[in-house]
Design an enzyme around this catalytic site. Structure first.
Site, mmCIF file in Angstrom:
data_model
loop_
_atom_site.group_PDB
_atom_site.id
_atom_site.type_symbol
_atom_site.label_atom_id
_atom_site.label_comp_id
_atom_site.label_asym_id
_atom_site.label_seq_id
_atom_site.Cartn_x
_atom_site.Cartn_y
_atom_site.Cartn_z
ATOM 1 N N TYR A 59 -1.332 9.170 14.961
ATOM 2 C CA TYR A 59 -2.120 8.628 13.842
ATOM 3 C C TYR A 59 -3.161 9.630 13.341
ATOM 4 O O TYR A 59 -3.491 9.645 12.150
ATOM 5 C CB TYR A 59 -2.770 7.294 14.240
ATOM 6 N N ARG A 62 -1.323 11.678 10.834
ATOM 7 C CA ARG A 62 -1.045 10.903 9.609
ATOM 8 C C ARG A 62 -2.331 10.652 8.819
ATOM 9 O O ARG A 62 -2.352 10.673 7.584
ATOM 10 C CB ARG A 62 -0.393 9.568 9.968
ATOM 11 N N VAL A 94 -0.658 2.082 4.829
ATOM 12 C CA VAL A 94 -1.989 2.156 5.456
ATOM 13 C C VAL A 94 -2.864 3.195 4.763
ATOM 14 O O VAL A 94 -4.036 3.336 5.075
ATOM 15 C CB VAL A 94 -1.863 2.440 6.973
ATOM 16 N N ASP A 95 -2.273 3.911 3.767
ATOM 17 C CA ASP A 95 -3.095 4.853 2.995
ATOM 18 C C ASP A 95 -3.878 4.064 1.936
ATOM 19 O O ASP A 95 -3.612 2.878 1.722
ATOM 20 C CB ASP A 95 -2.205 5.934 2.329
ATOM 21 N N HIS A 110 -0.531 -4.281 6.767
ATOM 22 C CA HIS A 110 -0.293 -3.522 8.006
ATOM 23 C C HIS A 110 -1.501 -2.686 8.409
ATOM 24 O O HIS A 110 -1.380 -1.764 9.217
ATOM 25 C CB HIS A 110 0.945 -2.618 7.848
#
Ligand code: APR
Length: 238
Positions: A59, A62, A94-95, A110
């Protein structure tokens, strides 16, 4: 009890394909994240228990990419629709590229990678933008910090709120998702028969019933669709 359909309400249901042309990888395409990583190891509670460092590393990488990415023409076209419609974006992503493009109502089912949260039940969350989370970084109640994202097997966020938005929309745009992860993918079924439903995707594996399917790139098809919907609104009697 089904809510009234509001014909000026437009709901966008997006997946990783809408951010692909901003340089963020999808999951199930040939170059997707689940071809280079095992989701069980980096995106599940069991993976977190077995090897939290691997989860944090996955993560952290990312998060940094998401932090430096910029919205593309699809994100911008979706935001532009707010000039004529009550637009609600329900995203699996999730961005925060929808928000950066100007969308003002975004529901992340999410979670959000720019936030960390405690790994205890208190779920205190902290905005960390593009910063990494390391082992030993604790929240106020002493629990190890983790990404504020929903892992496989964890409860999805805002599902009922998202379903009600889709059920009351006069227009539903599904963009950049393979519709392969449940229960979120079932949200599309809440769209009403009389609503206009359009799916934009490079690969249209499982077109939802009643959806007009446009196969192609989000940055090409979404701006054209937005222009058509904005023109429609101009032609509508006030
Ligand atoms: N334009 C339009 N569609 C695109 C583009 C593009 N440039 N690039 C890829 N796509 C499409 C693909 O054809 C595919 O249908 O986007 C979809 C991406 O599908 P997935 O990789 O399965 O991603 P998504 O549907 O968002 O996954 C849902 O699965 O692993 C979980 O939490 C993860 O939120 C994610 C969920």
């Amino acid at each position: 009890m089904k809510p009234e359909v509001q014909f000026d309400k437009l709901v966008v249901f997006s997946g990783s394909g809408v951010s692909a042309e901003s340089g963020l990888p999808t999951f199930r395409d040939s170059d997707g994240l689940w071809n280079s990583h095992a989701w069980e190891e980096v995106s599940s509670p069991r993976g977190w228990q077995r090897n939290p460092e691997a989860v944090l590393a996955f993560y952290n990488e990312r998060r940094l990419k998401a932090w430096h990415a910029v919205p593309n023409a699809a994100h911008q076209a979706i935001a532009s629709l707010e000039a004529a419609y009550d637009v609600v974006v329900i995203t699996q992503n999730v961005d925060e590229l929808h928000e950066r493009a100007g969308s003002s109502q975004v529901i992340h089912v999410h979670g959000e990678i720019a936030y960390a949260r405690g790994s205890s039940e208190a779920r205190r969350r902290y905005r960390i933008e593009g910063a990494p989370i390391s082992m030993g970084q604790l929240c106020e109640d002493g629990a190890q910090l983790r990404p504020d994202v929903v892992w496989f097997g964890e409860e999805v966020q805002f599902l009922e709120e998202a379903r009600l938005h889709i059920a009351s929309a006069g227009k539903v745009l599904v963009v950049g998702t393979s519709l392969s992860v449940f229960p979120v993918a079932s949200l599309v079924k809440a769209a009403r028969g009389r609503a206009e439903k359009v799916l934009v995707s490079l690969g249209v594996e499982k077109p939802p019933y009643g959806c007009k399917c446009l196969r192609g790139k989000a940055t090409e098809l979404v701006p054209a669709l937005a222009a058509q919907w904005l023109a429609e609104d101009n032609d509508r009697p006030n």
